[in-house]
Design a protein around this motif. Sequence first.
Motif, short mmCIF file in Angstrom:
data_model
loop_
_atom_site.label_atom_id
_atom_site.label_comp_id
_atom_site.label_asym_id
_atom_site.label_seq_id
_atom_site.Cartn_x
_atom_site.Cartn_y
_atom_site.Cartn_z
N VAL A 37 0.83 -1.21 0.00
CA VAL A 37 0.00 0.00 0.00
C VAL A 37 0.86 1.26 0.00
O VAL A 37 1.99 1.26 0.48
N TYR A 38 0.28 2.32 -0.56
CA TYR A 38 0.96 3.61 -0.70
C TYR A 38 0.02 4.69 -0.18
O TYR A 38 -1.16 4.70 -0.54
N PHE A 39 0.53 5.59 0.66
CA PHE A 39 -0.36 6.63 1.17
C PHE A 39 0.40 7.88 1.61
O PHE A 39 1.61 7.85 1.83
N ASP A 40 -0.35 8.95 1.73
CA ASP A 40 0.17 10.25 2.15
C ASP A 40 0.26 10.29 3.68
O ASP A 40 -0.66 9.82 4.36
N ALA A 41 1.34 10.86 4.20
CA ALA A 41 1.55 10.91 5.65
C ALA A 41 0.42 11.65 6.38
O ALA A 41 0.29 11.52 7.60
N ALA A 42 -0.38 12.41 5.63
CA ALA A 42 -1.49 13.14 6.25
C ALA A 42 -2.36 12.22 7.11
O ALA A 42 -2.87 12.64 8.15
N PHE A 43 -2.52 10.96 6.68
CA PHE A 43 -3.36 10.03 7.44
C PHE A 43 -2.83 9.77 8.85
O PHE A 43 -3.57 9.37 9.74
N ARG A 63 6.59 13.00 2.42
CA ARG A 63 5.24 12.64 2.85
C ARG A 63 4.79 11.28 2.31
O ARG A 63 3.68 10.84 2.56
N ARG A 64 5.65 10.65 1.55
CA ARG A 64 5.25 9.35 0.97
C ARG A 64 5.48 8.23 1.98
O ARG A 64 6.55 8.13 2.54
N ARG A 65 4.46 7.42 2.16
CA ARG A 65 4.60 6.27 3.06
C ARG A 65 4.20 5.03 2.28
O ARG A 65 3.22 5.06 1.54
N GLU A 66 4.94 3.97 2.44
CA GLU A 66 4.48 2.71 1.86
C GLU A 66 4.73 1.56 2.81
O GLU A 66 5.53 1.67 3.73
#
Length: 436
Positions: free
Chosen positions: A221-227, A275-278
Amino acid sequence: MRLSQSFIPTLKETPAEAQIVSHRLMLRAGLVRQTSSGIYAWLPAGLRALRNIERIVREEQNRAGAQELLMPTIQPAELWRESGRYEEYGREMLRITDRHEREMLYGPTNEEMVTDLARQSLRSYRDLPQMFYHIQWKFRDEVRPRFGVMRGREFLMKDAYSIDLDHAGAVVSYRRQMLAYMRTFQRLGLKAIPMAADTGPIGGELSHEFIILAPTGESQVYFDAAFEEIDYTSDALSGQSPEELLRFFETMTSHYAATDEKHDPASWERIASARRREGRGIEVGHIFYFGTKYSAAMGFSVAGPDGRPVHPEMGSYGIGVSRLVGAVIEASHDEAGIIWPDSVAPFHAAILNLKPGDPVCDALSERIYAQAPGSMLYDDRQDRAGAKFADADLMGHPWQIVVGPRGAAADRVELKRRATGERQDVAAADALARIG
Ligand code: ATP
Ligand code: MG
């Protein structure tokens, strides 16, 4: 509970059949035992964890305005013929014939039953909206049950259903459940991220999967650190008004989040690299808006404000309650065993009496145990200190209260916080207050 008298059969060896860490640890910590492929008995400690998860799920459903009820596990085939899913569902459905040759099934989900209950009693637009849920066992004859309770055949699910007069109402219900989900997972100590999903056999047009991060998850999964930065439990987010729910939903869907199936490298590149998280992810919940799919197929309508019949707009919302026990462990463990979040732990703390039979150690241990709440485990077994330390780490109690002969003589104990390994020497009288 006294460990010497309880049924918590821990194992020293790693069971060969278990491929992932949560499955190994659930067997080793004596939480569950398999009774047949993909079907498990929940032993006392495992059941306590399961009940703790259920309680949090229930509290957040109630807070979202959903009403609890309980539908049966066994359903008549006729209902599923009405929706057209009896044939469609395929071999995952366990079909049963009763003594009168009536076709029944063990429910894999409850959209048909809910629609049937609704059409019997809801007649007017004034009876809407409705939202209800139950926490009930499901059966799906998975081709390849594996990973213990993570992909079982019999499993416990919270499934909620919303019934609204129109699309606008249905979307508010959907967003309300989304907020309830984010709060539920945060309280379970999990970072969950909603990701747009395909709707599969439930059907419909709007759907999100809730993925939690764990190194052994099935998908990338790939998501923005905002979460990571939102506090969903904050009261500032009351979730009461449709406007507020819309803003919440927009925040949830405006940041990038995708499983490998839906990953879009071009959008990903546009996010600042810091800000990229995976990572790896496990699906713990799934919500659907499917409009009039079941109400139309099953002839469920209410009188609208102008007197004309309207098919209500519906949605369904699932959480894998028993899968969550495994998922929490996947997300929180180390070499030595489980590290339970406080909210899920079967026991908040364990007293380790390092020298049972020694009058001073026994007296002090008994004194603390007598004052402790019901979530205290007392390791009073005639066993070596090393074995007690190892079992306590394996079982993952958030706190250990270590009673050894030297400390006990001075009326002192050692507290160990499982998550950090931090130890502190404290006066015995303060121990319970310190662990909260
Ligand atoms: P999956 O994609 O993992 O097979 P699903 O999409 O079929 O799940 P849903 O119908 O969305 O599952 O069910 C709601 C939730 O129930 C899922 O998000 C998951 O947490 C849980 N769940 C589904 N199947 C199982 C299973 N075989 N064992 C344990 N939990 C399950
Ligand atoms: Mg799903």
